[in-house]
Write a protein that holds these residues in place. Structure first.
Motif, PDB file in Angstrom:
ATOM      1  N   ASP B 216      61.767  53.563  29.584  1.00  0.00           N
ATOM      2  CA  ASP B 216      60.617  53.727  30.467  1.00  0.00           C
ATOM      3  C   ASP B 216      60.103  52.322  30.729  1.00  0.00           C
ATOM      4  N   TYR B 218      57.576  49.785  29.388  1.00  0.00           N
ATOM      5  CA  TYR B 218      56.699  49.560  28.249  1.00  0.00           C
ATOM      6  C   TYR B 218      56.072  48.173  28.397  1.00  0.00           C
ATOM      7  N   SER B 222      51.331  45.761  25.597  1.00  0.00           N
ATOM      8  CA  SER B 222      51.259  46.911  24.696  1.00  0.00           C
ATOM      9  C   SER B 222      52.245  46.732  23.546  1.00  0.00           C
ATOM     10  N   GLN B 223      53.432  46.278  23.871  1.00  0.00           N
ATOM     11  CA  GLN B 223      54.428  46.048  22.812  1.00  0.00           C
ATOM     12  C   GLN B 223      53.933  45.010  21.827  1.00  0.00           C
ATOM     13  N   THR B 268      60.667  44.790  28.734  1.00  0.00           N
ATOM     14  CA  THR B 268      59.738  45.878  29.083  1.00  0.00           C
ATOM     15  C   THR B 268      60.450  47.221  29.252  1.00  0.00           C
ATOM     16  N   PHE B 271      61.016  48.993  23.995  1.00  0.00           N
ATOM     17  CA  PHE B 271      60.116  48.404  22.991  1.00  0.00           C
ATOM     18  C   PHE B 271      60.772  48.289  21.616  1.00  0.00           C
ATOM     19  N   LEU B 335      52.569  55.664  19.428  1.00  0.00           N
ATOM     20  CA  LEU B 335      53.293  55.172  20.608  1.00  0.00           C
ATOM     21  C   LEU B 335      52.963  56.013  21.843  1.00  0.00           C
ATOM     22  N   PHE B 339      51.616  54.027  25.017  1.00  0.00           N
ATOM     23  CA  PHE B 339      52.393  53.936  26.257  1.00  0.00           C
ATOM     24  C   PHE B 339      52.033  55.018  27.271  1.00  0.00           C
TER      25      PHE B 339
END
Lengths: 516, 516
Positions: B216, B218, B222-223, B268, B271, B335, B339
């Motif tokens: 997807d 990510y 965020s990661q 991206t 993750f 997660l 996400f």
């Protein structure tokens, strides 16, 4: 110029060059440690990093001051005397600078040097803490320690240099070839004239509408984009440097190979502050990047000419070029696009010019207008002279500051953070530095006058954002010369006059009482 | 433990401690230069920085290898022999390590040391260029130079250490106390057993549905948030370190005061890659941060136990703890929130577990499953042995690589970037390093078994994200002991067994042929 790795006819000098190259490498390493310290290092590494930096400077001291180096210098000097025509102008100057560096370091023992390096690096943090908490006591404790060390250093320098006094000895670190009596004369003239000019300009401007304040939300990324673009337009080489933000005060520095400029974190309410800072550091940055590199990397003759000349380069960009009407004509329409503010009256070129040339005494040196700026320097100059020569106690500093500021500019600081705590210089042991700003301002005006003669269509170039020829002029005439000449020699050659306050006075009268 | 600035009864030893502290400072400075080099330095500073780093290591060499140090070591050894009860366990080990460091450095002259330091720092850049362009010729040129230097170094080490051969001499740098014949035995056992286990597991898993791929968008922030949070949950001290991204391969390193972990820029689309890297570097990071600091800063006894033990710490976190069902039970629901993917089948705990425990031979070491990983190491181990002992030419490397990989795992690389260019190790002169991964894996399994006994409710702690007790166990039993003990001594004391492949084999059978 001969390549530095080529052998010189004098073996001792060839060996000295190799040793000074290695010292230069250690100094460059120190610059990286310092930059990392301010921009990237985790907080918890603070103490160990201070010790590492101090230790590195102790090693530099050991490498410079020893019998080997002394003997090599003597041999090289003998050689130069015996065979003067084997010594090019550059090598002559390089040896002279080696001797200067050697004596400067030999004056100060390792312990004192290490102590000093530690204080300097601690100073930024202590200053930040004192500022944020508006706490004079943090400052007093640190400044007392600094002053103690600096007086001991000044004592040694005074004797060795035959200086006029303790303060004169420190002054020469930042303005080599200057003397206190000379500076007193310049500043006396400026004080006399500017005491008259200042109220005249305030009076003239009081008849006008106040400029529309710049007070919107200016995203940090947009500001940094513009600041970086301005650096680029002046030819700053991003391959060899960059512009960064930090919570601390700005710092210039680095080497021609690695010139990372640091400004204080952007204020999203006012883009003019970060732009001012970026233009100022840009001037320092192009000076560093323009120093002799390929052939003279790390050699003493390839260093800059000291703080006064350095500040002049910052002020040529920030104050001379960066406060012309033409600069704002270039800038204004682009700001409207950048900040999504079509036809915003605050962003009009004449409004920005009015803001940046508005003369109005205040308490903040860094926000001061171009005329009252001098009095901020005069205040600090007199105070630091008194502190170093023990005519004043640290305890009295806040009181004396407030009184003298009021005498000079008619304003009172509201608290210590607004007054004696505002500058980082004394915290990092830079006693004797402040006059460099005004001397730099003087020289900037002197160079600016010459640039207007030398560079065809300079004002229309500025209006078009075509700044590279201006940088090229500065690089050719100043940066690329390193320390071959003294400041007086260089200015005499270039402008036909030794440093003089007359150029600055003419510039200020022209800009502030002229047709504007 | 006595404070390091306290005087020891032996004056020579006190002096040695002071000298090694200073060397440690220079090494810490080298770490900062290296970190800055990879993460912040402008490109144009490349050449001058390489020279600075090389010069720094030359100075370290000079500081360590000289008659003074030799004499001090002899005096200290005499003292220890005469008054053994004045020597604590730590001081005894510290002197032993000083001697080791001294002899290691004295084997190699300044020139070779400087040359080596330069190659290592150039290596990362050359590797990156070779990878990006899939260009074996860039690699060949660089590797030929490295191999030449490493063989010369290995020759000297072999003689001085009475090693079994050239490769054995290099191996001992990364796994002190190991010998090639010992490693051959371990690897022989592993090869024999895993050749059987691998197809069994593949067969068992082939009956299952393939896991839903993680594919997807990510966001990088965020990661990195999750990666940093995981570091924090394991007790990584952000006051003394941090996690950074770079275009280069990951690097661990730093000092207990300044532990900046660097992972490759986040992908991206996936993750799991950056998380794997972060967990791995986290293991290295807590090891570094847990080393003796206050009393033994910079002393040789306060260093880590070498690459094999270092990798074991990375693998305990990444492979043992980080691939339990319980870890994914903790991770999965968080997660989904992070996400914005509520009930996403790809993010289900059992799906993530299935992805991370899926055994499927491939060409990429870093993406390999826990079983075929061994064969990647075995391949490299055999090749580097052949290269160092001149049984193989650099020219044949791509061909031999492809053939042997196919023999072991039944896969063919599509190009050089997928094969011989994938690792940075040889480019930075780490010949002899690769076995450390498998030895580390063995030790990780050995420690993991003991942790399950020692730490109450370990699996429910993992499920709750309560990882600090696990770190504390590792710090108390391993990190805080520095180099006091050999790896065998430490493991014997702690687990009742010398290093052995049996624990790893049991772990793999349990995880891959057990109830899963």
């Amino acid at each position: 110029m001969s390549r530095q790795d080529q052998e010189h006819a004098c073996k001792a000098y060839t060996e000295l060059k190799s040793r000074f190259r290695d010292v230069g490498r250690l100094e460059a390493i120190g610059e990286v440690l310092g930059r990392d310290f301010l921009t990237a290092m985790p907080e918890g590494a603070y103490k160990s990093r201070l010790a590492q930096i101090a230790y590195l400077y102790r090693r530099i001291q050991q490498d410079l001051v020893n019998k080997d180096v002394q003997r090599l210098i003597e041999d090289a000097q003998d050689h130069e005397e015996a065979y003067p025509n084997l010594w090019s102008r550059e090598n002559h100057a390089n040896l002279r600078e080696m001797v200067r560096v050697y004596y400067d370091h030999s004056l100060i023992g390792e312990e004192l040097m290490e102590h000093n390096a530690r204080i300097i690096n601690e100073g930024r943090r202590n200053h930040k803490a004192a500022m944020e908490r508006n706490d004079w006591h943090i400052a007093k404790r640190h400044l007392t320690e600094v002053l103690d060390v600096e007086k001991r250093i000044a004592e040694k320098k005074m004797r060795a240099r035959g200086a006029e006094g303790l303060y004169d000895a420190l002054l020469q670190d930042y303005c080599p070839g200057c003397s206190l009596s000379q500076v007193e004369k310049w500043f006396g003239k400026l004080e006399e004239e500017l005491r008259i000019l200042l109220p005249q300009v305030v009076d003239k401007q009081s008849g006008r509408m106040a400029p529309v304040p710049v007070a919107d939300f200016y995203p940090a990324e947009s500001q940094m984009w513009m600041n970086e673009e301005l650096l680029g337009l002046f030819g700053f080489d991003f391959e060899r440097g960059g512009l960064y933000q930090t919570g601390h005060n700005p710092v210039e520095g680095g080497t021609p190979d690695d010139t990372r400029l640091v400004i204080k974190s952007v204020d999203t309410d006012n883009f003019l502050d970060s732009m001012k800072s970026a233009l100022h550091e840009l001037g320092h940055g192009i000076y560093i990047q323009g120093l002799p590199r390929a052939k003279w990397r790390y050699q003493p003759v390839a260093k800059d000419m000291g703080a006064a000349m350095h500040e002049s380069q910052a002020m040529v960009i920030e104050m001379m070029i960066g406060r012309t009407r033409e600069f704002f004509n270039f800038l204004a329409p682009r700001l409207e696009g950048l900040f999504h503010a079509m036809n915003d009256p605050a962003l009009r070129a004449d409004n920005l010019y009015a803001i940046k040339t508005r003369v109005r005494p205040g308490t903040d040196r860094k926000k001061a207008d171009e005329i009252s700026y001098f009095f901020h320097i005069l205040l600090r100059f007199r105070i630091e002279k008194d502190l170093i020569e023990s005519r004043m106690n640290i305890e009295d500093l806040p009181k004396v500051w407030a009184e003298r500021l009021h005498d000079m500019l008619g304003v009172f600081p509201e608290n210590d953070a607004e007054a004696v705590l505002q500058d980082v210089h004394w915290f990092v042991a830079k006693f004797g530095y402040f006059p460099s700003y005004t001397i730099g301002h003087m020289i900037a005006a002197q160079l600016w006058e010459k640039m207007q003669t030398d560079i065809p269509k300079i004002f229309s170039r500025i209006e078009e954002g075509d700044f590279v020829p201006l940088t090229q002029w500065l690089t050719k005439n100043i940066h690329a010369k390193g320390r071959i000449y003294s400041m007086s020699e260089l200015l005499n050659d270039l402008t036909g006059s030794a440093p003089s306050p007359d150029f600055l006075l003419a510039h200020l009268e022209n800009r502030y009482l002229g047709d504007g």
